[in-house]
Write a protein that holds these residues in place. Structure first.
Motif, PDB file in Angstrom:
ATOM      1  N   GLY A 170       0.794  -1.214   0.000  1.00  0.00           N
ATOM      2  CA  GLY A 170       0.000   0.000   0.000  1.00  0.00           C
ATOM      3  C   GLY A 170       0.828   1.265   0.000  1.00  0.00           C
ATOM      4  N   SER A 171       2.093   1.158   0.373  1.00  0.00           N
ATOM      5  CA  SER A 171       2.936   2.351   0.394  1.00  0.00           C
ATOM      6  C   SER A 171       3.766   2.481  -0.876  1.00  0.00           C
ATOM      7  CB  SER A 171       3.843   2.338   1.624  1.00  0.00           C
ATOM      8  OG  SER A 171       4.709   1.230   1.579  1.00  0.00           O
ATOM      9  N   GLY A 172       3.478   1.644  -1.844  1.00  0.00           N
ATOM     10  CA  GLY A 172       4.078   1.863  -3.163  1.00  0.00           C
ATOM     11  C   GLY A 172       5.371   1.140  -3.439  1.00  0.00           C
ATOM     12  N   GLU A 173       5.565  -0.042  -2.891  1.00  0.00           N
ATOM     13  CA  GLU A 173       6.735  -0.829  -3.250  1.00  0.00           C
ATOM     14  C   GLU A 173       6.282  -1.963  -4.171  1.00  0.00           C
ATOM     15  OE1 GLU A 173       8.130  -1.292   0.972  1.00  0.00           O
ATOM     16  OE2 GLU A 173      10.052  -0.851   0.015  1.00  0.00           O
ATOM     17  N   TYR A 174       7.098  -2.273  -5.157  1.00  0.00           N
ATOM     18  CA  TYR A 174       6.688  -3.201  -6.199  1.00  0.00           C
ATOM     19  C   TYR A 174       7.740  -4.273  -6.427  1.00  0.00           C
ATOM     20  CZ  TYR A 174       3.407   0.565  -6.969  1.00  0.00           C
ATOM     21  OH  TYR A 174       2.444   1.519  -6.770  1.00  0.00           O
ATOM     22  N   ASP A 175       7.289  -5.350  -7.070  1.00  0.00           N
ATOM     23  CA  ASP A 175       8.167  -6.480  -7.375  1.00  0.00           C
ATOM     24  C   ASP A 175       9.052  -6.150  -8.591  1.00  0.00           C
ATOM     25  OD1 ASP A 175       6.410  -7.534  -5.551  1.00  0.00           O
ATOM     26  OD2 ASP A 175       5.762  -9.214  -6.796  1.00  0.00           O
ATOM     27  N   ALA A 176      10.219  -6.769  -8.637  1.00  0.00           N
ATOM     28  CA  ALA A 176      11.082  -6.577  -9.814  1.00  0.00           C
ATOM     29  C   ALA A 176      12.303  -7.470  -9.714  1.00  0.00           C
ATOM     30  CB  ALA A 176      11.541  -5.114  -9.927  1.00  0.00           C
ATOM     31  N   ALA A 177      12.971  -7.612 -10.832  1.00  0.00           N
ATOM     32  CA  ALA A 177      14.306  -8.215 -10.880  1.00  0.00           C
ATOM     33  C   ALA A 177      15.063  -7.568 -12.021  1.00  0.00           C
ATOM     34  CB  ALA A 177      14.229  -9.724 -11.085  1.00  0.00           C
ATOM     35  N   ALA A 178      16.367  -7.489 -11.873  1.00  0.00           N
ATOM     36  CA  ALA A 178      17.224  -6.952 -12.935  1.00  0.00           C
ATOM     37  C   ALA A 178      18.568  -7.651 -12.865  1.00  0.00           C
ATOM     38  CB  ALA A 178      17.401  -5.441 -12.782  1.00  0.00           C
ATOM     39  N   ALA A 179      19.257  -7.667 -13.977  1.00  0.00           N
ATOM     40  CA  ALA A 179      20.559  -8.339 -14.020  1.00  0.00           C
ATOM     41  C   ALA A 179      21.460  -7.671 -15.047  1.00  0.00           C
ATOM     42  CB  ALA A 179      20.376  -9.818 -14.370  1.00  0.00           C
ATOM     43  N   VAL A 180      22.738  -7.657 -14.765  1.00  0.00           N
ATOM     44  CA  VAL A 180      23.737  -7.234 -15.748  1.00  0.00           C
ATOM     45  C   VAL A 180      24.821  -8.296 -15.802  1.00  0.00           C
ATOM     46  CG1 VAL A 180      23.296  -4.769 -15.442  1.00  0.00           C
ATOM     47  CG2 VAL A 180      25.063  -5.866 -14.079  1.00  0.00           C
ATOM     48  N   VAL A 181      25.357  -8.517 -16.988  1.00  0.00           N
ATOM     49  CA  VAL A 181      26.474  -9.447 -17.167  1.00  0.00           C
ATOM     50  C   VAL A 181      27.744  -8.626 -17.247  1.00  0.00           C
ATOM     51  CG1 VAL A 181      27.489 -11.234 -18.612  1.00  0.00           C
ATOM     52  CG2 VAL A 181      24.999 -11.078 -18.380  1.00  0.00           C
ATOM     53  N   LEU A 182      28.701  -8.950 -16.398  1.00  0.00           N
ATOM     54  CA  LEU A 182      29.959  -8.212 -16.338  1.00  0.00           C
ATOM     55  C   LEU A 182      31.108  -9.134 -16.734  1.00  0.00           C
ATOM     56  CD1 LEU A 182      28.918  -6.831 -12.928  1.00  0.00           C
ATOM     57  CD2 LEU A 182      29.544  -5.280 -14.769  1.00  0.00           C
ATOM     58  N   SER A 183      32.011  -8.613 -17.546  1.00  0.00           N
ATOM     59  CA  SER A 183      33.145  -9.418 -17.987  1.00  0.00           C
ATOM     60  C   SER A 183      34.435  -8.626 -17.822  1.00  0.00           C
ATOM     61  CB  SER A 183      32.999  -9.805 -19.464  1.00  0.00           C
ATOM     62  OG  SER A 183      31.892 -10.649 -19.641  1.00  0.00           O
ATOM     63  N   ALA A 184      35.485  -9.347 -17.554  1.00  0.00           N
ATOM     64  CA  ALA A 184      36.795  -8.711 -17.436  1.00  0.00           C
ATOM     65  C   ALA A 184      37.362  -8.477 -18.823  1.00  0.00           C
ATOM     66  CB  ALA A 184      37.737  -9.600 -16.637  1.00  0.00           C
ATOM     67  N   ARG A 185      37.828  -7.286 -19.085  1.00  0.00           N
ATOM     68  CA  ARG A 185      38.351  -6.944 -20.402  1.00  0.00           C
ATOM     69  C   ARG A 185      39.533  -7.846 -20.745  1.00  0.00           C
ATOM     70  NH1 ARG A 185      40.249  -0.963 -22.447  1.00  0.00           N
ATOM     71  NH2 ARG A 185      40.917  -1.602 -24.506  1.00  0.00           N
ATOM     72  N   GLY A 186      39.516  -8.304 -21.949  1.00  0.00           N
ATOM     73  CA  GLY A 186      40.645  -9.091 -22.426  1.00  0.00           C
ATOM     74  C   GLY A 186      40.544 -10.554 -22.106  1.00  0.00           C
ATOM     75  N   ARG A 187      39.494 -10.943 -21.410  1.00  0.00           N
ATOM     76  CA  ARG A 187      39.352 -12.355 -21.089  1.00  0.00           C
ATOM     77  C   ARG A 187      38.154 -12.928 -21.826  1.00  0.00           C
ATOM     78  NH1 ARG A 187      40.549 -12.498 -14.594  1.00  0.00           N
ATOM     79  NH2 ARG A 187      42.685 -11.778 -14.743  1.00  0.00           N
ATOM     80  N   ALA A 188      38.293 -14.132 -22.276  1.00  0.00           N
ATOM     81  CA  ALA A 188      37.185 -14.760 -22.965  1.00  0.00           C
ATOM     82  C   ALA A 188      36.035 -14.970 -21.996  1.00  0.00           C
ATOM     83  CB  ALA A 188      37.624 -16.088 -23.542  1.00  0.00           C
ATOM     84  N   PRO A 189      34.858 -14.457 -22.279  1.00  0.00           N
ATOM     85  CA  PRO A 189      33.752 -14.582 -21.339  1.00  0.00           C
ATOM     86  C   PRO A 189      33.093 -15.953 -21.350  1.00  0.00           C
ATOM     87  CG  PRO A 189      33.034 -13.382 -23.277  1.00  0.00           C
ATOM     88  CD  PRO A 189      34.498 -13.655 -23.452  1.00  0.00           C
ATOM     89  N   GLY A 190      33.456 -16.819 -22.251  1.00  0.00           N
ATOM     90  CA  GLY A 190      32.796 -18.112 -22.305  1.00  0.00           C
ATOM     91  C   GLY A 190      31.440 -17.991 -22.961  1.00  0.00           C
ATOM     92  N   SER A 191      30.751 -19.069 -23.042  1.00  0.00           N
ATOM     93  CA  SER A 191      29.468 -19.045 -23.740  1.00  0.00           C
ATOM     94  C   SER A 191      28.420 -18.262 -22.972  1.00  0.00           C
ATOM     95  CB  SER A 191      28.975 -20.469 -23.971  1.00  0.00           C
ATOM     96  OG  SER A 191      28.846 -21.138 -22.731  1.00  0.00           O
TER      97      SER A 191
END
Lengths: 330, 381
Positions: A170-191
């Motif tokens: 009732g006070s205005g909080e809502y459901d959610a999910a978020a994601a980011v994929v982070l990779s190290a520069r110069g390294r193969a990130p794999g599949s």
């Protein structure tokens, strides 16, 4: 080491006037018809956002072997188990222990959503869940960046998921999910790591600013923290500033905005639209990550940005992102 | 470097009470304060009544505050030292009593869902202003909190970090663990073939971690040094370990890379759950062998036999106990063993404390979701 954001995903409930309508999230649309029945809502949201960021389907096989051992998951959440825990408690105090289904037992643990994402994707470097109110989403990014820089993984999904508690709906909080994929520069990130980088994370920090009863932090501590934020690596010039804070932390967020704007000016940078910097975080620990996904999803990058989550308890986490430079080795 | 220790356990307040209780090797659990939906009250290694929670915090927060106060005092940290210090907290359920207290009553709706504000509350109470996170990796949370605290120092995000862990009694945790058949109705017996599961415990533990340069600058003597630590995830099952133990062994190998050969002792996670205990001891033993040692030359120790499974605090307790073992040069005897587990490749002291053969100790932590963390400690130079 430059850390690159190579994928983003998000699902979020928004305020609606048609109360009683269809549920905002359709698991089958995101996860297919099987494999999610006994998972909690927050877990379903997290899997949807994580899969979207990774460019995979829920029924795709998990990573295996060396790639899996270089792939980690870190999840921020504030209310992952709140409703589940309260329902279990009511069952125990009412019906007794036999009212609990063995299939739902894992749901009482805060890390279950993150662990399900790790199981689904095959993340074997680590699976860590952070539970700080408000800041846990951006805290996951800070954790991931540190893990990449210390060589604990080559690719990390930093994610957040929350199912807002019933008594706060009732006070205005809502459901959610978020994601980011982070990779190290110069390294193969794999599949697990998609190709084109969207942005670079060039700095991150976490601080505590204990507010006084009026919601004001100590001036010296605020100034020192603002100076640290302004000094996060990145070029001087116009900097987009976004401060995510729940309504209860607005006063503190405004103080942080003013202090950081001044510190950036002292460092030779400007904030073009400081008045609009404070955003009302209504998706619990996910809000900061939702702001990050919005900033990185712009095709043109949009220039450097400083994103800060501020909790009413005075906990803040700041992330600096810059336009991605295409890495040489990916 | 470790420059301060703190603990609140079923033995009472302080690391002195903890050490005496471990050496005594006789503590058995008490009846829990609630029936938890079961036919009879389950067992709990309860903390004797201590400090009342501060306003807005719960029992876990109060336990954590007491442990942190002891560690900060031993480290001699001033208010100025804490302004830039880090804070890492391992907890499974945080101040869950704030949620469970009023369940089923009219007061329920008015209870604020503040179960995971323990870290911010500690930061405010002690004036800790540096980086901080709450880690909730189930029962390995404490081990992760210590490792993450070390990473904050290693990466220059802090010179001093207060790493701690805590969890208090939870009606839902006990009830659901029983529903899954994971609780021993007698007492916790990790090294006995008759073991039948875990018994929960309450407590909090804390360490002050410090860079060598910071400790030298402040003129503090290190109590122990972190030699290495490793993390991994089984990515296998929400509640059960991966049977091969491959990922736990990989964590142990990373942690052992900082030592020369086998550790003198291993403070095991070993909670009395047969499969988990066997996977853990086998994985640690194999990692020791791969590092050039022999599993039989390591003294295995399972503190949960006398203090229960303290969930998010367990890994920090393991590290505090490792520092005490190094300080005293002794490994406490393992309690409640009638028929020793023949599948454990480590040497298990049963009668009286055993001399520590080498000045190094391994600590392992595992948790739901297959979250593994292993740390190795050595005596300060």
């Amino acid at each position: 080491m430059t850390v690159l954001i190579t994928g983003v995903g998000a699902v979020a409930e928004e305020p609606r006037t048609d109360a009683g309508g269809a549920p905002w999230f359709d698991p089958a649309a995101h996860l297919g018809r099987r494999g999610w029945k006994y998972l909690t809502p927050a877990t379903r949201y997290l899997l949807a956002a994580g899969n979207q960021a990774l460019g995979r389907r829920h029924d795709d096989p998990p990573l295996t072997g060396a790639a899996a051992e270089r792939f980690g998951v870190v999840t921020g959440t504030q209310y992952a188990i709140d409703r589940v825990h309260r329902r279990m408690d009511a069952t125990l105090t009412g019906e007794g222990v036999r009212g609990i289904s063995p299939a739902e037992v894992p749901g009482f643990s805060m890390n279950t959503p993150g662990s399900q994402l790790a199981i689904s994707t095959g993340a074997r470097a680590f699976s860590v869940t952070l539970t700080d109110p408000v800041t846990a989403g951006l805290g996951a990014v800070l954790f991931a960046v540190t893990a990449l820089r210390t060589g604990r993984a080559d690719t990390v999904v930093a994610a957040a998921a929350d199912q807002a508690p019933e008594d706060h709906g009732g006070s205005g909080e809502y459901d959610a999910a978020a994601a980011v994929v982070l990779s190290a520069r110069g390294r193969a990130p794999g599949s697990a790591g998609p190709g084109r980088p969207l942005a670079a994370v060039t700095g991150a920090l976490s601080r505590f600013l204990a507010p006084d009863p009026d919601g004001e932090p100590a001036p010296a501590a605020l100034g020192a923290s603002a100076a640290r934020i302004a000094a996060l690596p990145g070029a001087a010039g116009a900097v987009r500033l976004v401060i995510d804070a729940p309504p209860a932390a607005t006063r503190l967020a405004v103080a942080v905005r003013d202090a950081v704007t001044k510190a950036l000016a002292d460092a030779g940078s400007t904030v073009p639209d400081a008045d609009a910097a404070v955003r009302p975080g209504r998706h619990c620990a996910v809000s900061g990550l939702l702001e990050l996904t919005a900033l990185t999803a712009r095709p043109d990058g949009g220039g450097p940005a400083v994103l800060i989550s501020v909790s009413e308890s005075g906990h803040l986490t700041a992330i600096r992102i810059d336009n991605a430079v295409r890495p040489e080795f990916i | 470097m470790v420059t301060g220790l703190g603990a609140v356990s079923c033995f009472g307040s302080g690391t002195g009470a903890l050490w005496e209780g471990l050496l005594g090797a006789s503590r058995r659990p008490d009846p829990a304060p609630d029936v938890c939906g079961l036919p009879a009250r389950p067992h709990l290694y309860a903390v004797p009544d201590g400090d009342a929670p501060a306003r807005g915090t719960g029992r876990t927060g109060a336990l954590l505050a007491a442990a942190v106060a002891e560690a900060v005092a031993e480290a001699g940290l001033s208010a100025g030292d804490l302004l830039d210090a880090g804070l890492t907290v391992g907890t499974s359920l945080g101040d869950i009593d704030l949620s469970e207290r009023g369940a089923g009553t009219d007061a329920d709706a008015s209870v604020p869902p503040a179960t995971h504000r323990v870290t911010a509350s500690l930061a405010a109470r002690f004036g800790i202003g540096g980086p901080g996170q709450t880690l909730s990796t189930a029962c390995s949370a404490g081990a992760y909190a210590v490792g993450w605290g070390a990473e904050l120092i290693e990466t220059g995000q802090a010179d001093v970090v207060v790493a701690c862990g805590g969890d208090a009694f939870s009606r839902v945790a006990v009830g659901t663990l029983q529903r899954f058949g994971l609780l021993d109705g007698e007492c916790c017996r990790p090294f006995d073939t008759g073991r039948a599961g875990m018994v929960t415990g309450e407590g909090a533990a804390a360490l002050v971690l410090e860079s060598a340069e910071s400790a030298r600058r402040r003129g503090r003597t290190a109590l122990a040094e972190l030699a290495g630590h490793g993390w991994s995830c089984d990515a296998h099952h929400p509640m059960a370990p991966e049977p091969s133990g491959d990922q736990l062994r990989r964590s142990a190998a990373s942690a052992l890379a900082g030592l020369d050969g086998a550790p003198g002792a291993a403070v095991l996670h070993r909670a009395g759950v047969a499969l988990n205990d066997t996977v853990e001891a086998t994985a640690i033993g194999e990692a020791v062998t791969a590092a050039g040692g022999s599993a039989g030359e390591v003294l295995g120790y399972a503190p949960k036999a006398v203090m229960g499974h303290t969930a998010g605090a367990a890994g920090v307790f393991g590290c505090v106990i490792a520092a005490l073992v190094l300080r005293h040069g002794l490994v406490p005897p393992n309690a409640h063993v009638t028929d020793p587990d023949p599948q454990c490749p480590l040497t298990v002291p049963l009668v009286g404390p055993a001399p520590l053969p080498r000045p190094s100790v391994l600590v392992s932590g595992t948790g739901f979701g297959g979250n593994n963390a292993v740390l190795t400690w050595r005596a300060a130079a």
